[in-house]
Design a protein around this motif. Structure first.
Motif, PDB file in Angstrom:
ATOM      1  N   VAL A 104       0.841  -1.197   0.000  1.00 20.54           N
ATOM      2  CA  VAL A 104       0.000   0.000   0.000  1.00 20.54           C
ATOM      3  C   VAL A 104       0.876   1.248   0.000  1.00 20.54           C
ATOM      4  CG1 VAL A 104      -1.669   1.332   1.369  1.00 20.54           C
ATOM      5  CG2 VAL A 104      -2.015  -1.122   1.013  1.00 20.54           C
ATOM      6  N   GLN A 105       1.945   1.241   0.782  1.00 20.49           N
ATOM      7  CA  GLN A 105       2.864   2.377   0.819  1.00 20.49           C
ATOM      8  C   GLN A 105       3.476   2.632  -0.552  1.00 20.49           C
ATOM      9  OE1 GLN A 105       3.399   4.709   2.942  1.00 20.49           O
ATOM     10  NE2 GLN A 105       5.079   5.648   1.849  1.00 20.49           N
ATOM     11  N   ALA A 106       3.857   1.586  -1.258  1.00 16.80           N
ATOM     12  CA  ALA A 106       4.431   1.739  -2.592  1.00 16.80           C
ATOM     13  C   ALA A 106       3.407   2.354  -3.551  1.00 16.80           C
ATOM     14  CB  ALA A 106       4.919   0.396  -3.122  1.00 16.80           C
ATOM     15  N   LEU A 107       2.157   1.918  -3.465  1.00 16.10           N
ATOM     16  CA  LEU A 107       1.110   2.502  -4.303  1.00 16.10           C
ATOM     17  C   LEU A 107       0.937   3.986  -3.982  1.00 16.10           C
ATOM     18  CD1 LEU A 107      -1.538  -0.367  -4.164  1.00 16.10           C
ATOM     19  CD2 LEU A 107      -0.176   0.315  -6.153  1.00 16.10           C
ATOM     20  N   GLU A 108       0.888   4.300  -2.700  1.00 17.81           N
ATOM     21  CA  GLU A 108       0.720   5.697  -2.291  1.00 17.81           C
ATOM     22  C   GLU A 108       1.898   6.554  -2.755  1.00 17.81           C
ATOM     23  OE1 GLU A 108      -1.709   6.061   1.763  1.00 17.81           O
ATOM     24  OE2 GLU A 108       0.111   4.858   1.984  1.00 17.81           O
ATOM     25  N   LYS A 109       3.096   6.029  -2.609  1.00 12.83           N
ATOM     26  CA  LYS A 109       4.309   6.770  -2.975  1.00 12.83           C
ATOM     27  C   LYS A 109       4.290   7.169  -4.448  1.00 12.83           C
ATOM     28  CE  LYS A 109       9.341   6.322  -2.993  1.00 12.83           C
ATOM     29  NZ  LYS A 109      10.468   5.440  -2.669  1.00 12.83           N
ATOM     30  N   HIS A 110       3.769   6.292  -5.289  1.00  9.51           N
ATOM     31  CA  HIS A 110       3.740   6.547  -6.726  1.00  9.51           C
ATOM     32  C   HIS A 110       2.390   7.107  -7.184  1.00  9.51           C
ATOM     33  CE1 HIS A 110       7.683   4.836  -7.282  1.00  9.51           C
ATOM     34  NE2 HIS A 110       7.314   3.796  -6.547  1.00  9.51           N
ATOM     35  N   ALA A 111       1.587   7.552  -6.220  1.00 13.40           N
ATOM     36  CA  ALA A 111       0.280   8.157  -6.502  1.00 13.40           C
ATOM     37  C   ALA A 111      -0.625   7.240  -7.321  1.00 13.40           C
ATOM     38  CB  ALA A 111       0.449   9.517  -7.179  1.00 13.40           C
ATOM     39  N   LEU A 112      -0.506   5.944  -7.080  1.00 11.79           N
ATOM     40  CA  LEU A 112      -1.368   4.965  -7.750  1.00 11.79           C
ATOM     41  C   LEU A 112      -2.552   4.647  -6.846  1.00 11.79           C
ATOM     42  CD1 LEU A 112       1.436   2.605  -9.071  1.00 11.79           C
ATOM     43  CD2 LEU A 112       0.042   4.201 -10.420  1.00 11.79           C
TER      44      LEU A 112
END
Length: 116
Positions: free
Chosen positions: A65-73
């Motif tokens: 989830v953090q990776a998705l948030e980081k890349h604005a996905l």
């Protein structure tokens, strides 16, 4: 704090793992003393192992989830639904557990899905 959902899940997972260590330290010592491999033979050891593994799984979910948030996905709706179902089941089966701590992240996941 804009991107906090994944961080929150990882924080809850770390707390869950800390509680596992506090509650089941004797069980983990027993597993290590027996050589680790094929050592889950009692209900108590099984509970200890699953308690620890669930913390790791929640941490992995938080990293994703953090990776998705980081890349604005966007966080897929299926992830929010699955976490909601798991949390409702967990709260129903164990109302005095920490499952309640996942609710803010789930609410935020669904709120992010709406156009702003």
């Amino acid at each position: 704090m804009k991107n906090w959902i994944g961080k929150w899940l990882m924080f809850v997972a770390l707390g869950h793992t800390a509680v596992a260590i506090a509650l089941f330290s004797n069980g983990y010592r027993e597993v290590m003393a027996q050589g680790f491999f094929n050592t889950v033979h009692t209900e108590k050891i099984g509970l200890a192992v699953w308690f620890m593994l669930f913390g790791f799984l929640l941490f992995i979910a938080g990293m994703l989830v953090q990776a998705l948030e980081k890349h604005a996905l966007p966080i897929p709706t299926a992830i929010g639904v699955a976490m909601l179902l798991l949390t409702v089941l967990g709260v129903a089966l164990m109302p005095t557990s920490g499952f309640w701590l996942v609710i803010p992240a789930i609410v935020a996941m669904f709120r992010k899905r709406r156009p702003q």
